[in-house]
Design a protein around this motif. Structure first.
Motif, PDB file in Angstrom:
ATOM      1  N   GLY A  22      54.353  47.411  52.855  1.00  0.00           N
ATOM      2  CA  GLY A  22      54.568  46.340  51.898  1.00  0.00           C
ATOM      3  C   GLY A  22      53.389  46.197  50.951  1.00  0.00           C
ATOM      4  N   ARG A  23      53.501  45.247  50.051  1.00  0.00           N
ATOM      5  CA  ARG A  23      52.431  45.006  49.081  1.00  0.00           C
ATOM      6  C   ARG A  23      51.195  44.465  49.806  1.00  0.00           C
ATOM      7  N   PRO A  24      50.015  45.041  49.553  1.00  0.00           N
ATOM      8  CA  PRO A  24      48.808  44.574  50.236  1.00  0.00           C
ATOM      9  C   PRO A  24      48.391  43.184  49.761  1.00  0.00           C
ATOM     10  N   LYS A  25      47.707  42.448  50.643  1.00  0.00           N
ATOM     11  CA  LYS A  25      47.233  41.109  50.292  1.00  0.00           C
ATOM     12  C   LYS A  25      46.066  41.173  49.321  1.00  0.00           C
ATOM     13  N   SER A  26      45.337  42.280  49.337  1.00  0.00           N
ATOM     14  CA  SER A  26      44.219  42.470  48.410  1.00  0.00           C
ATOM     15  C   SER A  26      44.052  43.964  48.157  1.00  0.00           C
ATOM     16  N   VAL A  27      43.301  44.291  47.130  1.00  0.00           N
ATOM     17  CA  VAL A  27      43.090  45.692  46.770  1.00  0.00           C
ATOM     18  C   VAL A  27      41.603  45.931  46.524  1.00  0.00           C
ATOM     19  N   LYS A  28      41.251  47.201  46.433  1.00  0.00           N
ATOM     20  CA  LYS A  28      39.903  47.601  46.029  1.00  0.00           C
ATOM     21  C   LYS A  28      40.033  48.609  44.891  1.00  0.00           C
ATOM     22  N   LEU A  29      39.467  48.256  43.758  1.00  0.00           N
ATOM     23  CA  LEU A  29      39.462  49.144  42.603  1.00  0.00           C
ATOM     24  C   LEU A  29      38.228  50.036  42.695  1.00  0.00           C
ATOM     25  N   ARG A  30      38.437  51.341  42.737  1.00  0.00           N
ATOM     26  CA  ARG A  30      37.339  52.301  42.889  1.00  0.00           C
ATOM     27  C   ARG A  30      37.150  53.058  41.574  1.00  0.00           C
ATOM     28  N   HIS A  31      35.924  53.001  41.055  1.00  0.00           N
ATOM     29  CA  HIS A  31      35.655  53.626  39.752  1.00  0.00           C
ATOM     30  C   HIS A  31      34.409  54.499  39.861  1.00  0.00           C
ATOM     31  N   TYR A  32      34.542  55.751  39.472  1.00  0.00           N
ATOM     32  CA  TYR A  32      33.469  56.727  39.627  1.00  0.00           C
ATOM     33  C   TYR A  32      32.442  56.608  38.507  1.00  0.00           C
ATOM     34  N   HIS A  33      31.168  56.621  38.892  1.00  0.00           N
ATOM     35  CA  HIS A  33      30.064  56.641  37.927  1.00  0.00           C
ATOM     36  C   HIS A  33      29.576  58.078  37.818  1.00  0.00           C
ATOM     37  N   PRO A  34      29.882  58.782  36.724  1.00  0.00           N
ATOM     38  CA  PRO A  34      29.576  60.212  36.639  1.00  0.00           C
ATOM     39  C   PRO A  34      28.097  60.544  36.795  1.00  0.00           C
ATOM     40  N   GLU A  35      27.230  59.786  36.158  1.00  0.00           N
ATOM     41  CA  GLU A  35      25.805  60.133  36.175  1.00  0.00           C
ATOM     42  C   GLU A  35      25.181  59.875  37.539  1.00  0.00           C
ATOM     43  N   GLN A  36      25.606  58.819  38.203  1.00  0.00           N
ATOM     44  CA  GLN A  36      25.063  58.511  39.525  1.00  0.00           C
ATOM     45  C   GLN A  36      25.819  59.213  40.654  1.00  0.00           C
ATOM     46  N   ARG A  37      26.956  59.839  40.324  1.00  0.00           N
ATOM     47  CA  ARG A  37      27.804  60.505  41.321  1.00  0.00           C
ATOM     48  C   ARG A  37      28.127  59.567  42.483  1.00  0.00           C
ATOM     49  N   ASP A  38      28.531  58.374  42.135  1.00  0.00           N
ATOM     50  CA  ASP A  38      28.829  57.367  43.139  1.00  0.00           C
ATOM     51  C   ASP A  38      30.047  56.577  42.678  1.00  0.00           C
ATOM     52  N   VAL A  39      30.754  55.969  43.638  1.00  0.00           N
ATOM     53  CA  VAL A  39      31.934  55.165  43.340  1.00  0.00           C
ATOM     54  C   VAL A  39      31.579  53.686  43.498  1.00  0.00           C
ATOM     55  N   ALA A  40      31.795  52.924  42.435  1.00  0.00           N
ATOM     56  CA  ALA A  40      31.634  51.473  42.497  1.00  0.00           C
ATOM     57  C   ALA A  40      32.958  50.863  42.943  1.00  0.00           C
ATOM     58  N   VAL A  41      32.888  49.860  43.817  1.00  0.00           N
ATOM     59  CA  VAL A  41      34.083  49.256  44.403  1.00  0.00           C
ATOM     60  C   VAL A  41      34.187  47.801  43.961  1.00  0.00           C
ATOM     61  N   PHE A  42      35.360  47.432  43.422  1.00  0.00           N
ATOM     62  CA  PHE A  42      35.596  46.086  42.932  1.00  0.00           C
ATOM     63  C   PHE A  42      36.825  45.513  43.650  1.00  0.00           C
ATOM     64  N   PRO A  43      36.656  44.558  44.582  1.00  0.00           N
ATOM     65  CA  PRO A  43      37.795  43.978  45.297  1.00  0.00           C
ATOM     66  C   PRO A  43      38.464  42.869  44.482  1.00  0.00           C
ATOM     67  N   GLY A  44      39.723  42.612  44.817  1.00  0.00           N
ATOM     68  CA  GLY A  44      40.447  41.529  44.163  1.00  0.00           C
ATOM     69  C   GLY A  44      41.826  41.370  44.768  1.00  0.00           C
ATOM     70  N   LYS A  45      42.516  40.283  44.408  1.00  0.00           N
ATOM     71  CA  LYS A  45      43.866  40.078  44.956  1.00  0.00           C
ATOM     72  C   LYS A  45      44.858  41.063  44.353  1.00  0.00           C
ATOM     73  N   ASP A  46      44.571  41.581  43.154  1.00  0.00           N
ATOM     74  CA  ASP A  46      45.331  42.681  42.565  1.00  0.00           C
ATOM     75  C   ASP A  46      44.399  43.456  41.645  1.00  0.00           C
ATOM     76  N   TYR A  47      44.900  44.545  41.048  1.00  0.00           N
ATOM     77  CA  TYR A  47      44.022  45.413  40.270  1.00  0.00           C
ATOM     78  C   TYR A  47      43.567  44.774  38.957  1.00  0.00           C
ATOM     79  N   ALA A  48      44.367  43.908  38.382  1.00  0.00           N
ATOM     80  CA  ALA A  48      43.943  43.258  37.146  1.00  0.00           C
ATOM     81  C   ALA A  48      42.769  42.320  37.401  1.00  0.00           C
ATOM     82  N   VAL A  49      42.826  41.604  38.525  1.00  0.00           N
ATOM     83  CA  VAL A  49      41.714  40.719  38.883  1.00  0.00           C
ATOM     84  C   VAL A  49      40.463  41.539  39.167  1.00  0.00           C
ATOM     85  N   ALA A  50      40.597  42.586  39.976  1.00  0.00           N
ATOM     86  CA  ALA A  50      39.447  43.453  40.258  1.00  0.00           C
ATOM     87  C   ALA A  50      38.940  44.108  38.974  1.00  0.00           C
ATOM     88  N   GLY A  51      39.860  44.435  38.078  1.00  0.00           N
ATOM     89  CA  GLY A  51      39.487  45.093  36.834  1.00  0.00           C
ATOM     90  C   GLY A  51      38.647  44.232  35.923  1.00  0.00           C
TER      91      GLY A  51
END
Length: 328
Positions: free
Chosen positions: A247-276
């Motif tokens: 089913g639809r998750p209660k919350s999500v984690k938006l994962r966005h890659y930082h090319p220069e740091q070679r790391d993924v930043a994580v942004f939680p939220g109740k949906d992707y627009a909020v995390a975004g």
């Protein structure tokens, strides 16, 4: 040496949308790839083979893996892979029967249990069944990073494999399993052994990167360079064992890659627009980095917080763009 990138992709609708953005005209002019792209396509059935021209348009070489490890635990791929194996009798028969469509078969290891040592003898038997049919064969050798190291029995099986494989044709991939939270560092001793054993082959490191399980730092490019490998690869910010859809998750984690740091930043939220919205406020955010980042910005502005397919496309597309255009 320019190290090749091998994204591991399943032939789903989102993945096809993403890979299309790297085909055709994307090879030319100011969008020319800085890094070659050789997709690894994990197929579930014969139907997946019909889509191979799409991947061949984007990549200079396409590996085909029928990932038998998915028969050993319940994932989104289990039913399809099991049915294909039952229909053909074995994966070697699957490869042989469809050799007119499969240019480069990839033999992956079994993972019989989470803590069981990998049985490498299967690589030898499948290779012998295919070597008369295929000029080139790939071997995806799984490495248990939570184990203390390869056993004597495993090393002997790998030495036997090295005696029958062809250095000028066959390809060896060192795939790190259980790499969450930095545990992949423990696999380096095994990578060193494999690199020495298969000296003279094309080699690569897979999955020194698992942002879905806490290992957000991408160490694959560094390991490939350290052990003089020809390529590195990963699931492009997806899961090795994707669960069946629920089913639809209660919350999500938006994962966005930082090319220069070679790391993924994580942004939680109740949906992707909020995390975004938190992503847009990030100092490192660059809307104009690529078309996929512009898509992310548009999704946030439109409030498309539950359009899971388009968010997955944007996440994977941004990551692959970062790698093949030399940002990672």
């Amino acid at each position: 040496m320019t190290v090749t990138y091998c994204p591991i992709i399943r032939n789903g609708p989102n993945e096809k949308e993403v890979i299309q953005s790297f085909g055709g005209f994307s090879h030319f002019e100011d969008t020319k790839f800085e890094r070659p792209l050789h997709p690894i396509v994990e197929v579930q059935s014969v139907d997946d083979l019909q889509a191979l021209p799409l991947y061949e348009d984007a990549g200079e070489r396409v590996y085909i893996d029928l990932p038998v490890a998915h028969t050993e635990r319940a994932t989104k791929l289990t039913e399809g892979v099991t049915a294909t194996l039952n229909k053909h009798g074995s994966r070697e028969e699957f490869f042989r029967e469809h050799s007119d469509q499969i240019g480069f078969p990839l033999i992956s290891s079994l993972l019989e249990a989470r803590q069981a040592p990998v049985e490498y003898g299967v690589h030898l038997s499948v290779h012998r069944a295919l070597e008369d049919k295929f000029d080139r064969i790939g071997h995806r050798l799984m490495i248990r990073s939570l184990k203390p190291g390869l056993t004597d029995k495993q090393k002997e099986a790998l030495r036997e494999l090295a005696e029958v494989t062809r250095p000028d044709e066959d390809v060896m991939m060192f795939d790190i399993v259980d790499s969450e939270r930095g545990e992949e560092r423990r696999a380096e001793k095994d990578i060193r052994f494999l690199s020495n054993l298969f000296d003279g082959y094309e080699t690569g490191v897979l999955n020194a990167f698992d942002p879905m399980n806490g290992q957000t730092k991408n160490r694959s490019p560094d390991l490939a360079d350290r052990y003089n490998c020809d390529f590195f690869g990963d699931y492009a910010i997806d899961q090795r064992f994707p669960p069946k859809m629920g089913g639809r998750p209660k919350s999500v984690k938006l994962r966005h890659y930082h090319p220069e740091q070679r790391d993924v930043a994580v942004f939680p939220g109740k949906d992707y627009a909020v995390a975004g919205r938190d992503l847009l406020g990030w100092d490192e955010w660059d809307r104009d980095h690529c078309n996929h980042c512009r898509q992310i910005s548009s999704l946030i502005q439109q409030g498309k917080g539950n359009d899971f397919n388009r968010w997955k496309q944007a996440r994977m597309g941004h990551y692959i763009h970062s790698v093949v255009h030399g940002d990672a």
